[in-house]
Scaffold this active site. Sequence first.
Site, PDB file in Angstrom:
ATOM      1  CE  LYS A 186     -20.537  28.003 -51.670  1.00 19.45           C
ATOM      2  NZ  LYS A 186     -20.968  26.995 -52.656  1.00 19.45           N
ATOM      3  CD  GLU A 261     -16.275  41.017 -61.637  1.00 14.94           C
ATOM      4  OE1 GLU A 261     -17.151  41.335 -62.458  1.00 14.94           O
ATOM      5  OE2 GLU A 261     -15.192  41.620 -61.531  1.00 14.94           O
ATOM      6  CB  CYS A 295     -22.214  37.241 -66.035  1.00 16.56           C
ATOM      7  SG  CYS A 295     -20.495  37.183 -66.558  1.00 16.56           S
ATOM      8  CD  GLU A 394     -27.972  37.012 -64.968  1.00 17.49           C
ATOM      9  OE1 GLU A 394     -28.128  36.859 -63.746  1.00 17.49           O
ATOM     10  OE2 GLU A 394     -26.859  37.171 -65.501  1.00 17.49           O
TER      11      GLU A 394
HETATM   12  P1  NAD Z   1     -25.570  32.169 -57.179  1.00 18.51           P
HETATM   13  O1  NAD Z   1     -25.532  33.568 -56.731  1.00 18.51           O
HETATM   14  O2  NAD Z   1     -26.798  31.373 -56.959  1.00 18.51           O
HETATM   15  O3  NAD Z   1     -24.405  31.316 -56.509  1.00 18.51           O
HETATM   16  C1  NAD Z   1     -23.051  31.701 -56.620  1.00 18.51           C
HETATM   17  C2  NAD Z   1     -22.279  31.090 -55.468  1.00 18.51           C
HETATM   18  O4  NAD Z   1     -22.718  31.679 -54.252  1.00 18.51           O
HETATM   19  C3  NAD Z   1     -22.472  29.579 -55.293  1.00 18.51           C
HETATM   20  O5  NAD Z   1     -21.241  29.002 -54.914  1.00 18.51           O
HETATM   21  C4  NAD Z   1     -23.476  29.510 -54.158  1.00 18.51           C
HETATM   22  O6  NAD Z   1     -23.408  28.305 -53.427  1.00 18.51           O
HETATM   23  C5  NAD Z   1     -23.028  30.678 -53.297  1.00 18.51           C
HETATM   24  N1  NAD Z   1     -24.042  31.218 -52.385  1.00 18.51           N
HETATM   25  C6  NAD Z   1     -25.383  31.244 -52.536  1.00 18.51           C
HETATM   26  N2  NAD Z   1     -25.958  31.832 -51.457  1.00 18.51           N
HETATM   27  C7  NAD Z   1     -24.963  32.189 -50.618  1.00 18.51           C
HETATM   28  C8  NAD Z   1     -24.920  32.835 -49.339  1.00 18.51           C
HETATM   29  N3  NAD Z   1     -26.017  33.249 -48.730  1.00 18.51           N
HETATM   30  N4  NAD Z   1     -23.721  33.045 -48.770  1.00 18.51           N
HETATM   31  C9  NAD Z   1     -22.590  32.664 -49.386  1.00 18.51           C
HETATM   32  N5  NAD Z   1     -22.564  32.015 -50.590  1.00 18.51           N
HETATM   33  C10 NAD Z   1     -23.726  31.800 -51.196  1.00 18.51           C
HETATM   34  O7  NAD Z   1     -25.173  32.224 -58.704  1.00 18.51           O
HETATM   35  P2  NAD Z   1     -25.114  31.023 -59.713  1.00 18.51           P
HETATM   36  O8  NAD Z   1     -26.532  30.637 -60.031  1.00 18.51           O
HETATM   37  O9  NAD Z   1     -24.162  29.987 -59.234  1.00 18.51           O
HETATM   38  O10 NAD Z   1     -24.438  31.729 -60.979  1.00 18.51           O
HETATM   39  C11 NAD Z   1     -25.144  32.462 -61.896  1.00 18.51           C
HETATM   40  C12 NAD Z   1     -25.061  33.946 -61.610  1.00 18.51           C
HETATM   41  O11 NAD Z   1     -23.701  34.372 -61.563  1.00 18.51           O
HETATM   42  C13 NAD Z   1     -25.701  34.769 -62.707  1.00 18.51           C
HETATM   43  O12 NAD Z   1     -26.450  35.819 -62.142  1.00 18.51           O
HETATM   44  C14 NAD Z   1     -24.510  35.342 -63.465  1.00 18.51           C
HETATM   45  O13 NAD Z   1     -24.768  36.521 -64.171  1.00 18.51           O
HETATM   46  C15 NAD Z   1     -23.526  35.530 -62.369  1.00 18.51           C
HETATM   47  N6  NAD Z   1     -22.159  35.576 -62.912  1.00 18.51           N
HETATM   48  C16 NAD Z   1     -21.489  36.778 -62.924  1.00 18.51           C
HETATM   49  C17 NAD Z   1     -20.216  36.861 -63.498  1.00 18.51           C
HETATM   50  C18 NAD Z   1     -19.450  38.167 -63.582  1.00 18.51           C
HETATM   51  O14 NAD Z   1     -18.248  38.133 -63.834  1.00 18.51           O
HETATM   52  N7  NAD Z   1     -20.095  39.310 -63.386  1.00 18.51           N
HETATM   53  C19 NAD Z   1     -19.629  35.709 -64.030  1.00 18.51           C
HETATM   54  C20 NAD Z   1     -20.353  34.527 -63.994  1.00 18.51           C
HETATM   55  C21 NAD Z   1     -21.611  34.463 -63.422  1.00 18.51           C
END
Ligand code: NAD
Length: 500
Positions: A186, A261, A295, A394
């Site tokens: 997803k 991650e 990130c 962040e």
């Molecule tokens: P997010 O957590 O809002 O969403 C990530 C994914 O999770 C999306 O596909 C979203 O639809 C899904 N999601 C949201 N709520 C959910 C739930 N309750 N159950 C299942 N799925 C759910 O993050 P974002 O805004 O898309 O991305 C940014 C974040 O990702 C930042 O905090 C960034 O640091 C982190 N990130 C981490 C890494 C790493 O490797 N550590 C890499 C890239 C991004």
Amino acid sequence: MTVTPPRPQKISPRVTSFIDGAPIPADAPGHDIPVVDPTTEETLSQLREADAAEVDAAVRSARRAFDEGPWPRMDINARKDILYSVRDHLRKHAEELAWLECKNVGLPLSSVLWHVQRMARNFEFFAEVASTAHGETYSQTSGFLTVVTREPKGVAGVIAPWNAPLALSSMRVATCIPFGNTCVLKPSEYTPLSVSRMVEVMHEAGLPPGVVNLVNGRGSVTGDALVSHPGIDMVGFTGGTATGRAIAATAGRNLKPVALELGGKSANIIFESADLERALDGALAGIYGNNGQQCLAGSRILVQRGIADRFIERFVERSRNIRLGDPLDPATEIGPLCFRGHMERVLSYADVARADGARLLTGGRRATEPARGWFIEPTAVLAPDNDARVCREEIFGPFATFLTFDTLDDAIRIANDSRFGLVNYVWSDDLPTVMRCTREIRAGTVWVNTPLMRELRAPFGGFKESGIGRDGPQTSLDFFTELKSTIIPIDPVKMHRYGA
Ligand code: NAD
């Protein structure tokens, strides 16, 4: 190097799920969510959201492919051939995928071209890892041979964020399927275009149906249905820390292991002993790369007091010269933020900073040029201390927070004073300083005198609230396989004969 911008590509008017080797028809009924171009603010397509029933169909497909299909049972060379074909097909479609990603995410072409290469490389690299993975044997106990084999773990629910859809979705899938697992992916509801096409291309390359299924939709609907589905065996998640916490709680109730991650608030430490020209380039790249939406951004820039004024002044000068614009223009350095709500959130931190006594050094406003799109001016603030919210939260945009420090001990203490621990950057030409930092910094990666350099052979992931687990050859093998010990007697075993 001259970069040729990708040519405009076809965008499917309605993005649907892809289950059991085929897309759900574009005219199927369902709830639609607009997919918007962050540069023009125009609607590019509609995303048809997968509800719980559709997620169930996707999990069942992955389950069938795992329980009955050829993929987990296939000779490793045949599986590897398919994964190499996936790599080659993805490379053949690099221009199309890069264009879709620039359009949908707003990332500058330079970032996207790198992500597209990484996407293809991820499949090649983990195909190699799977083909060289091996078990163990023990023969020390006389009369017995014990063989430890690795088996694929099953069906993964795989969830990816919007900030680098191709690189991060491919990483999640590539660490999983080469070992014989199947999955349901997803991607983010904001950025489905490039990943949907990636999944189609993987099937054109010969991936058997059901190995990778795609469901599109919001986290609270599609994502939650996937994570709570009893038919999955594990969850791989890349995204924010709050979401990771919710996902781990749901998965925990079903006793499903998670690899997470998550976010970061990484320190980029500039010592007086650094090559300051390089450190300046590195600090700018660390916070403005990928539109600041990464990130591993070096978002807390710690500068030693003796050089701080001049360093910050030069950083600000350079920030004001950064070229904002169309992400497809090779000259663009920062594109628009990914969606309106995110732009507003990032901008809100200018007020948060002021309220905490931080000084706004530059930016902090929506850009007036380009006139359309979710562009913000590259922003830098000087925080009074590490307790300011701009040092603790962040922000995930082109928003740099500066802090000053006096001694090496101060720098390490401030760097570690964070609930995150994803990466840290250190700039110094003094070896003892570098060695103290690498030893004492609590983070999954420390980059010394270099901006981001991703070594696929090394584990990547976070300490503390930046994650659980690591992506990497050994760590992904451990997460995505089960170990089985088979104990075989060499001669017939003497047994007590109960009741004889
Ligand atoms: P997010 O957590 O809002 O969403 C990530 C994914 O999770 C999306 O596909 C979203 O639809 C899904 N999601 C949201 N709520 C959910 C739930 N309750 N159950 C299942 N799925 C759910 O993050 P974002 O805004 O898309 O991305 C940014 C974040 O990702 C930042 O905090 C960034 O640091 C982190 N990130 C981490 C890494 C790493 O490797 N550590 C890499 C890239 C991004």
